[in-house]
Motif scaffolding. Sequence first.
Motif, PDB file in Angstrom:
ATOM      1  N   GLY A  24      15.330 -65.583 -35.218  1.00 35.88           N
ATOM      2  CA  GLY A  24      15.160 -64.683 -36.353  1.00 35.88           C
ATOM      3  C   GLY A  24      16.112 -65.041 -37.478  1.00 35.88           C
ATOM      4  N   VAL A  25      15.736 -64.707 -38.660  1.00 37.86           N
ATOM      5  CA  VAL A  25      16.552 -64.978 -39.831  1.00 37.86           C
ATOM      6  C   VAL A  25      16.243 -63.890 -40.852  1.00 37.86           C
ATOM      7  CG1 VAL A  25      14.817 -66.523 -40.857  1.00 37.86           C
ATOM      8  CG2 VAL A  25      17.205 -66.775 -41.495  1.00 37.86           C
ATOM      9  N   PRO A  26      17.249 -63.424 -41.556  1.00 38.71           N
ATOM     10  CA  PRO A  26      16.964 -62.435 -42.601  1.00 38.71           C
ATOM     11  C   PRO A  26      16.020 -63.016 -43.644  1.00 38.71           C
ATOM     12  CG  PRO A  26      19.332 -62.624 -42.221  1.00 38.71           C
ATOM     13  CD  PRO A  26      18.664 -63.742 -41.468  1.00 38.71           C
TER      14      PRO A  26
ATOM     15  N   VAL B 263      12.571 -75.156 -36.960  1.00 37.30           N
ATOM     16  CA  VAL B 263      11.535 -74.115 -36.954  1.00 37.30           C
ATOM     17  C   VAL B 263      11.595 -73.309 -35.659  1.00 37.30           C
ATOM     18  CG1 VAL B 263       9.050 -73.664 -37.087  1.00 37.30           C
ATOM     19  CG2 VAL B 263      10.082 -75.404 -38.561  1.00 37.30           C
ATOM     20  N   PHE B 264      11.767 -73.978 -34.527  1.00 37.45           N
ATOM     21  CA  PHE B 264      11.879 -73.270 -33.241  1.00 37.45           C
ATOM     22  C   PHE B 264      13.059 -72.302 -33.278  1.00 37.45           C
ATOM     23  CE2 PHE B 264      13.340 -72.524 -28.980  1.00 37.45           C
ATOM     24  CZ  PHE B 264      12.175 -72.365 -28.243  1.00 37.45           C
ATOM     25  N   GLN B 265      14.211 -72.776 -33.716  1.00 37.05           N
ATOM     26  CA  GLN B 265      15.400 -71.926 -33.746  1.00 37.05           C
ATOM     27  C   GLN B 265      15.238 -70.769 -34.718  1.00 37.05           C
ATOM     28  OE1 GLN B 265      18.091 -71.780 -31.784  1.00 37.05           O
ATOM     29  NE2 GLN B 265      17.109 -73.365 -30.571  1.00 37.05           N
ATOM     30  N   THR B 266      14.584 -71.014 -35.843  1.00 35.34           N
ATOM     31  CA  THR B 266      14.369 -69.946 -36.823  1.00 35.34           C
ATOM     32  C   THR B 266      13.441 -68.875 -36.256  1.00 35.34           C
ATOM     33  OG1 THR B 266      14.684 -71.498 -38.647  1.00 35.34           O
ATOM     34  CG2 THR B 266      13.541 -69.440 -39.160  1.00 35.34           C
ATOM     35  N   LEU B 267      12.358 -69.302 -35.613  1.00 35.48           N
ATOM     36  CA  LEU B 267      11.419 -68.340 -35.039  1.00 35.48           C
ATOM     37  C   LEU B 267      12.029 -67.586 -33.860  1.00 35.48           C
ATOM     38  CD1 LEU B 267       8.116 -70.419 -35.098  1.00 35.48           C
ATOM     39  CD2 LEU B 267       8.670 -68.427 -36.511  1.00 35.48           C
TER      40      LEU B 267
END
Length: 166
Positions: free
Chosen positions: A160-162, A153-157
């Motif tokens: 960013g992710v399409p 979740v940290f890395q996604t936030l």
Amino acid sequence: MDSSELKAAQAPLKARYREEPAAALVTLRADGTLGDEGVSCSVSTGRALVEAGLHPATGGTDLLACSGDMLLEALVACAGVTLRAVATSLGLDVRGTVHAEGDLDFRGTLGVGKDEGVPVGFTAIRLRFELEHTDDEEKVAKLLELTERYCVVFQTLSGGVPVELT
């Protein structure tokens, strides 16, 4: 679970993913049902049903979960589990708490101030650990570094992710 048990549980998975990278690709899903009454959506978590609704700052009653709160809760859960897994793997005895807070300007969500460029969504999120441990600061710094690196979740936030809407 101690370090050897964790490594034993993960070793066959790591070996398989090295041999068959496609086996590591998993699509996670979340499903919701739009509420019949009021402004709400029921979200199945796999363990319970969460009734989500408007935050009080947008006209909600505070009786339903706010999706912004749920996002921060997901971050806390992921960071906490990741930290525990890394600590277990490194053989560190760490206890404590995890805290997340985020800043929102609800004018954006309500369409007020759009001409002034008021954003919709969080403008900042802060994640904080309060840890009890007997390890030296270098080991704890490594623990936090690895937690940041492996928390989904940290890395996604932060990265960013399409996101696609259909």
